[in-house]
Write an enzyme that holds these catalytic residues in place. Structure first.
Site, PDB file in Angstrom:
ATOM      1  CG  PHE A   1       5.918  -1.605   4.286  1.00  0.00           C
ATOM      2  CD1 PHE A   1       5.802  -2.311   5.498  1.00  0.00           C
ATOM      3  CD2 PHE A   1       6.199  -0.233   4.655  1.00  0.00           C
ATOM      4  CE1 PHE A   1       6.102  -2.104   6.759  1.00  0.00           C
ATOM      5  CE2 PHE A   1       6.537   0.206   5.710  1.00  0.00           C
ATOM      6  CZ  PHE A   1       6.367  -0.855   7.038  1.00  0.00           C
TER       7      PHE A   1
ATOM      8  CB  ALA B   1       3.130  -0.892  -9.534  1.00  0.00           C
TER       9      ALA B   1
ATOM     10  N   GLY C   1       3.821  -4.047  -4.903  1.00  0.00           N
ATOM     11  CA  GLY C   1       3.309  -4.921  -3.779  1.00  0.00           C
ATOM     12  C   GLY C   1       3.427  -6.174  -4.277  1.00  0.00           C
TER      13      GLY C   1
ATOM     14  CB  SER D   1      11.430   5.548  -4.071  1.00  0.00           C
ATOM     15  OG  SER D   1      12.473   5.800  -4.843  1.00  0.00           O
TER      16      SER D   1
ATOM     17  CB  SER E   1       4.963  12.114   2.025  1.00  0.00           C
ATOM     18  OG  SER E   1       6.452  12.051   2.036  1.00  0.00           O
TER      19      SER E   1
ATOM     20  CE1 TYR F   1       6.147   9.630  -2.749  1.00  0.00           C
ATOM     21  CE2 TYR F   1       7.440  10.578  -1.218  1.00  0.00           C
ATOM     22  CZ  TYR F   1       6.496   9.461  -1.527  1.00  0.00           C
ATOM     23  OH  TYR F   1       5.917   8.820  -0.315  1.00  0.00           O
TER      24      TYR F   1
ATOM     25  CE  LYS G   1       2.596   9.989  -1.434  1.00  0.00           C
ATOM     26  NZ  LYS G   1       1.526   9.162  -1.021  1.00  0.00           N
TER      27      LYS G   1
ATOM     28  CB  VAL H   1       6.630   3.647   7.399  1.00  0.00           C
ATOM     29  CG1 VAL H   1       5.812   2.656   8.516  1.00  0.00           C
ATOM     30  CG2 VAL H   1       5.603   4.937   7.545  1.00  0.00           C
TER      31      VAL H   1
ATOM     32  NE  ARG I   1      15.440  10.960   5.833  1.00  0.00           N
ATOM     33  CZ  ARG I   1      16.175  11.923   5.703  1.00  0.00           C
ATOM     34  NH1 ARG I   1      16.655  12.778   6.656  1.00  0.00           N
ATOM     35  NH2 ARG I   1      16.539  12.256   4.343  1.00  0.00           N
TER      36      ARG I   1
HETATM   37  N1  LIG Z   1       7.053   3.731   3.632  1.00  0.00           N
HETATM   38  C1  LIG Z   1       6.962   4.921   4.092  1.00  0.00           C
HETATM   39  O1  LIG Z   1       8.333   5.329   4.815  1.00  0.00           O
HETATM   40  C2  LIG Z   1       6.470   6.074   3.678  1.00  0.00           C
HETATM   41  C3  LIG Z   1       6.577   7.420   4.016  1.00  0.00           C
HETATM   42  C4  LIG Z   1       5.754   8.431   3.627  1.00  0.00           C
HETATM   43  C5  LIG Z   1       4.866   8.149   2.694  1.00  0.00           C
HETATM   44  N2  LIG Z   1       4.544   6.848   2.299  1.00  0.00           N
HETATM   45  C6  LIG Z   1       3.291   6.593   1.482  1.00  0.00           C
HETATM   46  O2  LIG Z   1       2.532   5.367   2.020  1.00  0.00           O
HETATM   47  C7  LIG Z   1       1.910   4.792   0.954  1.00  0.00           C
HETATM   48  C8  LIG Z   1       2.260   3.258   1.007  1.00  0.00           C
HETATM   49  O3  LIG Z   1       3.798   3.108   0.988  1.00  0.00           O
HETATM   50  P1  LIG Z   1       4.476   1.785   1.082  1.00  0.00           P
HETATM   51  O4  LIG Z   1       5.774   2.087   2.013  1.00  0.00           O
HETATM   52  O5  LIG Z   1       3.523   0.596   1.767  1.00  0.00           O
HETATM   53  O6  LIG Z   1       4.844   1.318  -0.160  1.00  0.00           O
HETATM   54  P2  LIG Z   1       4.752   0.118  -1.275  1.00  0.00           P
HETATM   55  O7  LIG Z   1       5.319   0.538  -2.414  1.00  0.00           O
HETATM   56  O8  LIG Z   1       4.950  -1.095  -0.574  1.00  0.00           O
HETATM   57  O9  LIG Z   1       3.073   0.263  -1.459  1.00  0.00           O
HETATM   58  C9  LIG Z   1       2.410   0.995  -2.562  1.00  0.00           C
HETATM   59  C10 LIG Z   1       1.384  -0.029  -3.082  1.00  0.00           C
HETATM   60  O10 LIG Z   1       0.634   0.500  -4.078  1.00  0.00           O
HETATM   61  C11 LIG Z   1       0.498   0.179  -5.269  1.00  0.00           C
HETATM   62  N3  LIG Z   1       0.316   0.672  -6.390  1.00  0.00           N
HETATM   63  C12 LIG Z   1       1.316   1.494  -6.875  1.00  0.00           C
HETATM   64  N4  LIG Z   1       0.967   2.071  -8.154  1.00  0.00           N
HETATM   65  C13 LIG Z   1      -0.358   1.650  -8.174  1.00  0.00           C
HETATM   66  C14 LIG Z   1      -1.278   1.861  -9.206  1.00  0.00           C
HETATM   67  N5  LIG Z   1      -1.144   2.590 -10.091  1.00  0.00           N
HETATM   68  N6  LIG Z   1      -2.715   1.313  -8.939  1.00  0.00           N
HETATM   69  C15 LIG Z   1      -2.754   0.501  -8.002  1.00  0.00           C
HETATM   70  N7  LIG Z   1      -1.972   0.023  -7.065  1.00  0.00           N
HETATM   71  C16 LIG Z   1      -0.794   0.990  -7.155  1.00  0.00           C
HETATM   72  C17 LIG Z   1       2.042  -1.027  -5.276  1.00  0.00           C
HETATM   73  O11 LIG Z   1       1.874  -2.181  -6.056  1.00  0.00           O
HETATM   74  C18 LIG Z   1       2.068  -1.292  -3.799  1.00  0.00           C
HETATM   75  O12 LIG Z   1       1.241  -2.437  -3.417  1.00  0.00           O
HETATM   76  C19 LIG Z   1       2.540   5.465  -0.300  1.00  0.00           C
HETATM   77  O13 LIG Z   1       1.474   6.327  -0.684  1.00  0.00           O
HETATM   78  C20 LIG Z   1       3.560   6.150   0.225  1.00  0.00           C
HETATM   79  O14 LIG Z   1       3.976   7.456  -0.880  1.00  0.00           O
HETATM   80  C21 LIG Z   1       5.155   5.649   2.554  1.00  0.00           C
END
Ligand SMILES: NC(=O)c1ccc[n+]([C@@H]2O[C@H](COP(=O)([O-])OP(=O)(O)OC[C@H]3O[C@@H](n4cnc5c(N)ncnc54)[C@H](O)[C@@H]3O)[C@@H](O)[C@H]2O)c1
Length: 332
Positions: A21, A44, A46, A91, A130, A154, A158, A184, A222
């Site tokens: 995302f 995984a 994405g 998550s 996070s 989790y 972080k 987000v 939130r």
């Molecule tokens: N979305 C939120 O509200 C939020 C809040 C706090 C932190 N985050 C952090 O932001 C980042 C992005 O989150 P997101 O919401 O886009 O999640 P998302 O799951 O859409 O994106 C994570 C991406 O990482 C890839 N990935 C996972 N494991 C992997 C691996 N071993 N090797 C290579 N790629 C791998 C997945 O395939 C995916 O494309 C993450 O680090 C998440 O912890 C997100």
């Protein structure tokens, strides 16, 4: 030409998790600034379709691989100027169900990326931290240097990322910036699967005239943050010339909180403009979820003062845009 474009044109940026995302929105933003982008993702969580708009661009390169493999990380960092590290297993419930895999990806994978970035002489390593790092701290708003005890595996992963980033600056002079994202939401966020985030999950439910289920009584709140604010923070972190701004962590949020009952009302308001029947869909309530923080609200003063951050979207404006996107792209 914008200042971001001037600073990033012809630079090479590695976006890990670039098919996810936030990562895919970052890739697209950078390509639009004429930046060269390498996306490393193992799909995984994405999706390939997140990259449809840019996959054939001459400045875009996809490396399908896993950050748990150090060799892959080294390959991805080759000739790269900057890293935006987004790859992780998100998550809280996922990490409670399978703490080992979350640990391997989010901690060992993170460490691999730091080592690879250091070895490649990367200029700056900006990473997704996070809001879960605030743990059981009840203080509102959250300020960066006052955190509590983590409430989930989790959150631990972080927090450990921040500790490692700090050490890599001290020991190896790798410049890092951590962005503590607060809930987000926006275009391309996955609405499907057991670990989907609340906004896309509820949007899909409402679009299907099904009742979304709030965990608990709906008073948990939130600081819901629209993707464009997150993109701005990443660009600021990549390009800042302020030496005091580097090797810091920043809340990445709006500085306003909305509870779950209010959120569902806003969703219904915007969705009803597309389909008036949605106004009649009732919301249900289920049990509280383990590991959830009751309230989350950021102070964004540090980002404003050191990076010049200025949130472009409050929740209502963000939801309006996000819902228009979901309606146009995912309406069944
Ligand atoms: N979305 C939120 O509200 C939020 C809040 C706090 C932190 N985050 C952090 O932001 C980042 C992005 O989150 P997101 O919401 O886009 O999640 P998302 O799951 O859409 O994106 C994570 C991406 O990482 C890839 N990935 C996972 N494991 C992997 C691996 N071993 N090797 C290579 N790629 C791998 C997945 O395939 C995916 O494309 C993450 O680090 C998440 O912890 C997100």
């Amino acid at each position: 030409m914008t200042e971001f474009q001037q600073k990033l044109e012809n630079k090479k940026v590695l976006v890990t998790g670039g098919a996810g995302f936030i990562g895919s929105n970052l890739c697209e933003t950078l390509i639009n600034l004429n930046t060269k982008v390498v996306c490393l993702d193992n799909f995984a969580t994405g999706h390939r379709h997140n990259l449809d708009a840019i996959k054939d661009n001459e400045n875009f390169q996809l490396i399908e691989g896993d950050i748990r493999n150090l060799e892959t990380c080294h390959k991805a960092c080759k000739n790269v100027d900057y890293v935006l590290h987004e790859a992780a297993l998100g998550s809280v419930p996922r990490s409670l169900a399978d703490p080992i895999t979350s640990n391997e990806v989010n901690i060992s994978g993170f460490l691999n990326m730091l080592v690879a970035a250091r070895d490649a002489g990367v200029k700056r390593f900006v990473y997704a931290a996070s809001s879960s790092t605030y743990g059981d701290s009840e203080k509102l708003p959250k300020v960066e240097d006052e955190i509590g005890k983590p409430l989930s595996p989790y959150a631990i992963t972080k927090y450990v990322n921040e500790l490692y980033a700090d050490i890599f600056q001290d020991a190896y002079k790798l410049d890092t910036i951590g962005l503590r994202y607060f809930n987000v939401f926006g275009r391309k966020q996955d609405p499907n699967g057991a670990y989907a985030a609340v906004i896309p999950k509820f949007v899909m439910k409402f679009m299907n005239h099904e009742s979304p289920v709030i965990n608990g009584d709906g008073t948990y709140s939130r600081d819901f943050t629209y993707i464009d604010n997150v993109l701005q923070m990443n660009l600021l972190a990549l390009t800042t010339d302020n030496a005091d701004a580097i090797n810091e962590v920043y809340n990445t949020a709006v500085g306003e909180r909305t509870n779950l009952v209010e959120l569902t009302k806003l969703l219904k308001k915007h969705l009803s403009e597309f389909d008036p029947e949605i106004a009649k869909v009732e919301v249900k309530h289920g049990p509280k979820r383990a590991g959830d923080i009751p309230h989350s609200l950021a102070s964004v003063e540090k980002a404003e003062n050191l990076l010049g951050y200025d949130a472009s979207h409050r929740i209502d404006e963000g939801l309006k845009e996000a819902i228009a996107w979901y309606w146009g792209n995912l309406k069944p």
